[in-house]
Design a protein around this motif. Structure first.
Motif, mmCIF file in Angstrom:
data_model
loop_
_atom_site.group_PDB
_atom_site.id
_atom_site.type_symbol
_atom_site.label_atom_id
_atom_site.label_comp_id
_atom_site.label_asym_id
_atom_site.label_seq_id
_atom_site.Cartn_x
_atom_site.Cartn_y
_atom_site.Cartn_z
ATOM 1 N N LYS A 1 35.218 -19.006 24.919
ATOM 2 C CA LYS A 1 36.422 -18.541 25.790
ATOM 3 C C LYS A 1 36.483 -17.100 25.446
ATOM 4 C CE LYS A 1 38.410 -23.360 26.620
ATOM 5 N NZ LYS A 1 39.480 -23.989 26.403
ATOM 6 N N ASN B 1 42.392 -14.814 41.824
ATOM 7 C CA ASN B 1 41.056 -15.310 40.967
ATOM 8 C C ASN B 1 39.902 -14.603 41.157
ATOM 9 O OD1 ASN B 1 42.312 -17.674 39.753
ATOM 10 N ND2 ASN B 1 42.438 -18.422 41.781
ATOM 11 N N MET C 1 46.007 -14.913 38.336
ATOM 12 C CA MET C 1 44.794 -15.752 38.067
ATOM 13 C C MET C 1 45.161 -17.199 37.471
ATOM 14 S SD MET C 1 42.104 -14.017 38.246
ATOM 15 C CE MET C 1 41.974 -12.103 38.449
ATOM 16 N N SER C 2 44.759 -18.265 38.258
ATOM 17 C CA SER C 2 45.254 -19.807 37.914
ATOM 18 C C SER C 2 43.974 -20.141 37.467
ATOM 19 C CB SER C 2 45.556 -20.362 39.489
ATOM 20 O OG SER C 2 43.931 -20.393 40.301
ATOM 21 N N LYS C 3 42.807 -19.868 37.317
ATOM 22 C CA LYS C 3 41.665 -20.308 36.503
ATOM 23 C C LYS C 3 41.675 -19.714 34.953
ATOM 24 C CE LYS C 3 39.350 -21.703 40.569
ATOM 25 N NZ LYS C 3 38.120 -21.320 41.422
ATOM 26 N N GLU D 1 39.230 -19.380 33.042
ATOM 27 C CA GLU D 1 37.858 -18.576 32.847
ATOM 28 C C GLU D 1 38.000 -17.278 33.487
ATOM 29 O OE1 GLU D 1 37.228 -21.484 36.320
ATOM 30 O OE2 GLU D 1 38.597 -21.734 34.348
ATOM 31 N N ASN D 2 39.055 -17.036 34.538
ATOM 32 C CA ASN D 2 39.134 -15.774 34.995
ATOM 33 C C ASN D 2 40.220 -15.101 34.164
ATOM 34 O OD1 ASN D 2 37.356 -16.310 36.967
ATOM 35 N ND2 ASN D 2 39.024 -17.094 38.242
ATOM 36 N N TYR D 3 40.672 -15.387 33.212
ATOM 37 C CA TYR D 3 41.712 -14.525 32.342
ATOM 38 C C TYR D 3 41.202 -13.294 31.615
ATOM 39 C CZ TYR D 3 45.384 -18.196 32.401
ATOM 40 O OH TYR D 3 46.522 -19.083 33.061
#
Length: 296
Positions: free
Chosen positions: A72, A143, A222-224, A226-228
């Motif tokens: 991550k 996102n 970003m709500s996911k 993995e896109n942070y």
């Protein structure tokens, strides 16, 4: 033989006070980074017991070894790197294309004052957080990497800085180029951009640091996970040691690792790219700021 006179000024109390003040400011800037590094290299018991200040206690690489196993972290690092490349590149392009015509006088660029008023207005007043979010959402950029790049693609302060730098360039350069048959594009690419390197390097540094350090946009847009981007990922860190490991070596490593050490190691790793870029642009920094911010 005639003696050579040397004009040397004696140091005064003010000089010593200023030197002491600068040293204290320098130490105040370095101390948090030094403490972070010491915590990241210290053993769990020493960190949890509050024994670490500026020297690692029971030196260990466990925190950095844990980072190497954190997919991550590297995914967020890649998102931030992509954001910096795209964001800084787009800002550079749009800043130059906007500052160049605005650096002309009103006779050469009719309507310049209207554009300047509009630009300054957008710098002083904004629509607010909710309208900004709704615009980004309506454009379908949530996102996606473009949500982190497009909304701030035209930094008005940078445009004004570069514009003023270009306006202060000698008029003889432009006149000589026109006599030689240069057009506006040739003038921009072959004369203005090479001469304006100090200002352009300065605003590029601003763009890189701003994109790399920002966490708020990633948190909102970003709500996911993995896109942070990296800073949003770091900001979201709470107690996140993965204890679902089945490998006995990894369980033993986790038992020796403090969350404070792990977070300190991640924070220090995020600082390294800026530390690597800054020295190459530092020599342009003061020159670009000084010449680009004095006159309008």
């Amino acid at each position: 033989m005639q003696a050579i006179s040397t004009n040397t000024r004696k140091l005064t109390i003010t000089d010593y006070l200023l030197a002491t003040l600068l040293v204290l400011i320098t130490l105040a800037c370095i101390a948090p980074i030094w403490h972070t590094v010491a915590v990241s290299l210290s053993d769990k018991s020493a960190v949890e017991g509050g024994k670490v200040l500026f020297v690692p206690v029971d030196f260990t690489w466990n925190a950095y070894l844990k980072i190497l196993d954190d997919a991550k972290f590297f995914r967020a690092f890649a998102v931030s790197l992509e954001r910096v490349v795209l964001g800084a590149g787009i800002q550079f392009l749009l800043t130059v294309l906007m500052a160049y015509p605005l650096s002309m006088n009103a006779r050469e660029f009719k309507g310049r004052n209207v554009y300047m008023w509009f630009i300054v207005f957008t710098m002083l007043f904004g629509g607010g957080l909710i309208p900004w979010y709704l615009v980004v959402k309506s454009l379908g950029m949530l996102n996606s990497i473009w949500a982190l790049v497009i909304p701030g693609a035209v930094p008005v302060f940078n445009v004004i800085l570069v514009m003023n730098f270009m306006r202060n360039l000698p008029k003889e350069l432009k006149e000589a180029a026109y006599i030689d048959g240069s057009g506006p594009w040739h003038l921009l690419l072959r004369i203005y951009i090479p001469v304006a390197v100090p200002a352009l390097a300065t605003v590029t540094l601003f763009s890189i640091v701003a994109h790399w350090n920002d966490f708020f946009q990633g948190l909102i847009l970003m709500s996911k996970p993995e896109n942070y981007p990296l800073q949003t990922y770091i900001q979201q860190l709470v107690v996140q040691l993965d204890l679902n490991e089945t490998d006995s070596d990894k369980l033993e490593q986790a038992a020796k690792l403090s969350n404070k050490s792990l977070n300190a190691a991640k924070i220090f790793v995020t600082i390294i790219p800026v530390l690597l870029v800054y020295p190459f642009l530092q020599r342009y920094f003061i020159h670009g700021i000084t010449l680009g911010s004095v006159k309008e």
